[in-house]
Design a protein around this motif. Structure first.
Motif, PDB file in Angstrom:
ATOM      1  N   LEU A 327       0.844  -1.212  -0.154  1.00 17.58           N
ATOM      2  CA  LEU A 327       0.135  -0.063  -0.074  1.00 17.58           C
ATOM      3  C   LEU A 327       1.070   1.177  -0.086  1.00 17.58           C
ATOM      4  O   LEU A 327       0.624   2.213  -0.750  1.00 17.58           O
ATOM      5  N   LYS A 328       1.880   1.185   0.964  1.00 15.74           N
ATOM      6  CA  LYS A 328       2.784   2.356   1.011  1.00 15.74           C
ATOM      7  C   LYS A 328       3.480   2.625  -0.429  1.00 15.74           C
ATOM      8  O   LYS A 328       3.840   3.764  -0.816  1.00 15.74           O
ATOM      9  N   LYS A 329       3.969   1.540  -0.980  1.00 15.42           N
ATOM     10  CA  LYS A 329       4.758   1.622  -2.343  1.00 15.42           C
ATOM     11  C   LYS A 329       3.937   2.039  -3.461  1.00 15.42           C
ATOM     12  O   LYS A 329       4.459   2.867  -4.438  1.00 15.42           O
ATOM     13  N   PHE A 330       2.585   1.394  -3.553  1.00 11.28           N
ATOM     14  CA  PHE A 330       1.944   1.481  -4.825  1.00 11.28           C
ATOM     15  C   PHE A 330       0.684   2.235  -4.767  1.00 11.28           C
ATOM     16  O   PHE A 330       0.037   2.668  -5.863  1.00 11.28           O
ATOM     17  N   GLY A 331       0.234   2.595  -3.637  1.00 11.67           N
ATOM     18  CA  GLY A 331      -0.760   3.436  -3.472  1.00 11.67           C
ATOM     19  C   GLY A 331      -2.341   2.453  -3.327  1.00 11.67           C
ATOM     20  O   GLY A 331      -2.193   1.192  -3.651  1.00 11.67           O
ATOM     21  N   VAL A 332      -3.454   3.200  -3.001  1.00 10.70           N
ATOM     22  CA  VAL A 332      -4.458   2.331  -2.869  1.00 10.70           C
ATOM     23  C   VAL A 332      -5.233   1.943  -4.230  1.00 10.70           C
ATOM     24  O   VAL A 332      -5.685   0.830  -3.806  1.00 10.70           O
ATOM     25  N   PHE A 333      -5.089   2.536  -5.302  1.00  8.67           N
ATOM     26  CA  PHE A 333      -5.745   1.810  -6.314  1.00  8.67           C
ATOM     27  C   PHE A 333      -5.049   0.635  -6.641  1.00  8.67           C
ATOM     28  O   PHE A 333      -5.744  -0.366  -7.128  1.00  8.67           O
ATOM     29  N   LYS A 334      -3.839   0.680  -6.989  1.00  7.03           N
ATOM     30  CA  LYS A 334      -3.137  -0.526  -7.525  1.00  7.03           C
ATOM     31  C   LYS A 334      -3.076  -1.788  -6.166  1.00  7.03           C
ATOM     32  O   LYS A 334      -3.040  -2.831  -6.785  1.00  7.03           O
ATOM     33  N   THR A 335      -3.125  -1.393  -5.070  1.00  2.00           N
ATOM     34  CA  THR A 335      -3.364  -2.376  -4.091  1.00  2.00           C
ATOM     35  C   THR A 335      -4.791  -3.021  -4.085  1.00  2.00           C
ATOM     36  O   THR A 335      -4.754  -4.167  -3.793  1.00  2.00           O
ATOM     37  N   ASN A 336      -5.798  -2.217  -4.361  1.00  2.00           N
ATOM     38  CA  ASN A 336      -7.023  -2.558  -4.464  1.00  2.00           C
ATOM     39  C   ASN A 336      -7.029  -3.671  -5.841  1.00  2.00           C
ATOM     40  O   ASN A 336      -7.797  -4.782  -5.711  1.00  2.00           O
ATOM     41  N   VAL A 337      -6.493  -3.190  -6.640  1.00  2.00           N
ATOM     42  CA  VAL A 337      -6.622  -3.994  -8.137  1.00  2.00           C
ATOM     43  C   VAL A 337      -5.756  -5.486  -7.822  1.00  2.00           C
ATOM     44  O   VAL A 337      -6.444  -6.578  -8.113  1.00  2.00           O
ATOM     45  N   ALA A 338      -4.673  -5.412  -7.247  1.00  2.00           N
ATOM     46  CA  ALA A 338      -3.788  -6.816  -6.784  1.00  2.00           C
ATOM     47  C   ALA A 338      -4.834  -7.445  -6.041  1.00  2.00           C
ATOM     48  O   ALA A 338      -4.693  -8.808  -6.167  1.00  2.00           O
ATOM     49  N   GLY A 339      -5.472  -6.938  -4.857  1.00  2.00           N
ATOM     50  CA  GLY A 339      -6.073  -7.614  -3.990  1.00  2.00           C
ATOM     51  C   GLY A 339      -7.302  -8.270  -4.740  1.00  2.00           C
ATOM     52  O   GLY A 339      -7.662  -9.516  -4.463  1.00  2.00           O
TER      53      GLY A 339
END
Length: 481
Positions: A327-339
């Motif tokens: 989350l810290k490295k890629f931000g919330v949008f990319k983290t949500n997409v990964a999840g």
């Protein structure tokens, strides 16, 4: 003369339907490996805690570094209570109910009361602070556990319903623990603190099976000891809650007005947070609830069903620290997409095959995806309000998530019978894809994919506190960088 076929006594039915767990050989090797994995997964926690070299963060000179382990311990108590209560409630209800139509009433009371109290707890925390609300919730767990134990011993269905309803009230406040961590953490570390509190779940997954075995053997009558264990864990949660700071955190006093729900209804980050948390909760609950039933229907062993749930719990909590780093490295949008991608991968595997290993991997991947989405969705919620003023928003979001997850749980058996294991996973995959599509649309429409929160944005508007705005802006900017 034929033997009498009178009605079986309550104690006989309880002894027949509810048996203590065996002390030795209670789980197959994969489940034992899962338990060892749980223990290994919490080892990095000490390294994470050593990096919190912040100063005093509370009104009573207790540093946040000392507060965080207490929050993790309270989270472990919470998840152990929830897991024990959900495990025994259906079986005890089946043995005590005067009619089959009422067998699921105790379990339904846990869900309904917990959901209703989530909305109430948010408003109470906004007015009185987190500590009294957490203490009141822990007290309901103590009383509920004692009443449930007395009910099982005396074969009282009414008393058992009352006990489970009180325990359901405790479920409403357990979700606040991650927000308490975020409120008292330094602004730049709010999301990381939120994720670390989730380690309490992996501790519960590691200790829960052993505690269940010991509790089941502690009393002559089955599951009386398990109910007493709920009360003991409630006492532990009560002691931990009493040691928490009295205010709402973030350097603000209790009388600072909490942000109202209607003032954030149009906030893009709040909308995205509600979407992610409710959508991921629905998919996770649907797959988790149907997994053991599908395991039985296709002819796999009960031991495999237990292993599936244990790996699912590991997936739900073990990746918390990694989720925070991503989350810290890629931000919330990319983290949500990964999840969402990981969750969808698990559902896709469930569509292809219903073999034992595939069902286990499906539940594990869905658990991992839920963890990532839960951390990222909670981070979005944190970014939608100034630090220390989001109790009402927290209560609303947790209540909405609980209500939608409960709907998925209630519909699980019917959907499995209608669609089968593959069909349920297809429905879960479709729901995940729809959630990600709406999230992408909201992100593109608002332009919040990489941009920080500015004082003129809906996050900061109407706060009336420039210091709070600065804290909110700094936290969001740190997440978007």
């Amino acid at each position: 003369m034929p033997k009498s076929r009178g009605r079986t006594s309550g104690k006989a039915r309880t002894a027949t339907l509810i048996r203590p767990l065996p002390v030795s050989g209670w789980a197959p090797l994969p489940a034992r490996v899962a338990g060892y994995f749980c223990i290994v997964a919490i080892l990095p926690l000490s390294a994470q805690l050593s990096q919190w070299n912040c100063g005093s963060m509370t009104h009573h000179a207790s540093s946040f570094r000392n507060l965080l382990p207490r929050l993790i311990a309270a989270q472990a108590c919470y998840y152990m209570i929830v897991s024990i209560d959900l495990t025994l409630t259906g079986l005890v209800g089946m043995s005590l109910a005067p009619t089959p139509m009422l067998m699921t009433l105790p379990l339904s009371l846990i869900v309904v009361v917990g959901t209703a109290c989530s909305f109430i707890a948010g408003h109470a925390a906004a007015r009185f602070g987190y500590r009294p609300v957490m203490m009141a919730g822990s007290l309901t767990a103590v009383v509920g556990g004692v009443l449930s134990a007395v009910a099982v011993a005396s074969q009282s269905f009414t008393l058992f319903c009352l006990g489970t309803a009180l325990t359901g009230g405790y479920r409403a406040v357990g979700g606040f623990l991650r927000f308490v961590a975020a409120e008292f953490a330094p602004p730049a570390r709010r999301e990381r603190a939120l994720a670390l509190v989730m380690y309490g779940g992996i501790i519960a997954a590691a200790l829960g099976p052993f505690a269940a075995v010991a509790a089941s053997k502690a009393a002559e009558q089955p599951f009386v000891g398990s109910c007493v264990l709920i009360a003991i864990l409630g006492v532990g949660a009560l002691c931990l809650a009493s040691s928490m700071p009295p205010s709402t955190g973030g350097g603000m006093e209790i009388n600072d007005p909490a942000i109202k729900i209607r003032d954030r209804a149009g906030n893009p980050r709040f909308q995205q947070a509600v979407l992610v948390l409710t959508g991921s909760g629905l998919v996770m609950t649907l797959v988790m609830a149907t997994g053991p039933l599908a395991n039985h229907h296709v002819g796999h062993s009960p031991a495999l069903g237990a292993t599936m749930i244990q790996w699912h719990l590991i997936g739900m909590f073990a990746p918390s620290a990694l989720s925070a780093l991503f989350l810290k490295k890629f931000g919330v949008f990319k983290t949500n997409v990964a999840g969402g991608f990981i969750m969808a991968s698990g559902c896709a595997l469930g569509i292809i095959t219903h073999s034992g290993w595939a069902m286990t991997v499906t539940l594990a991947l869905v658990g991992v995806g839920w963890n990532i989405l839960f951390v990222a969705g909670s981070a979005l919620l944190l970014q939608s309000y100034p630090q220390g003023r989001g109790a009402k928003l927290q209560g609303f979001t947790d209540g909405a998530t609980a209500a939608i997850s409960a709907a998925g749980s209630f519909a699980a058996a019917g959907l499995l019978q209608l669609l089968g294991w593959g069909g349920v996973n297809a429905l879960a995959l479709t729901t995940t894809a729809a959630m990600l599509a709406v999230l992408a649309w909201l992100t593109i429409r608002t332009g919040s994919r990489r941009s920080p929160v500015h004082p003129s944005s809906p996050v900061a508007a109407g706060t009336g506190d420039q210091a709070a705005v600065d804290r909110s802006e700094g936290a969001a900017a740190g997440m978007s960088s």
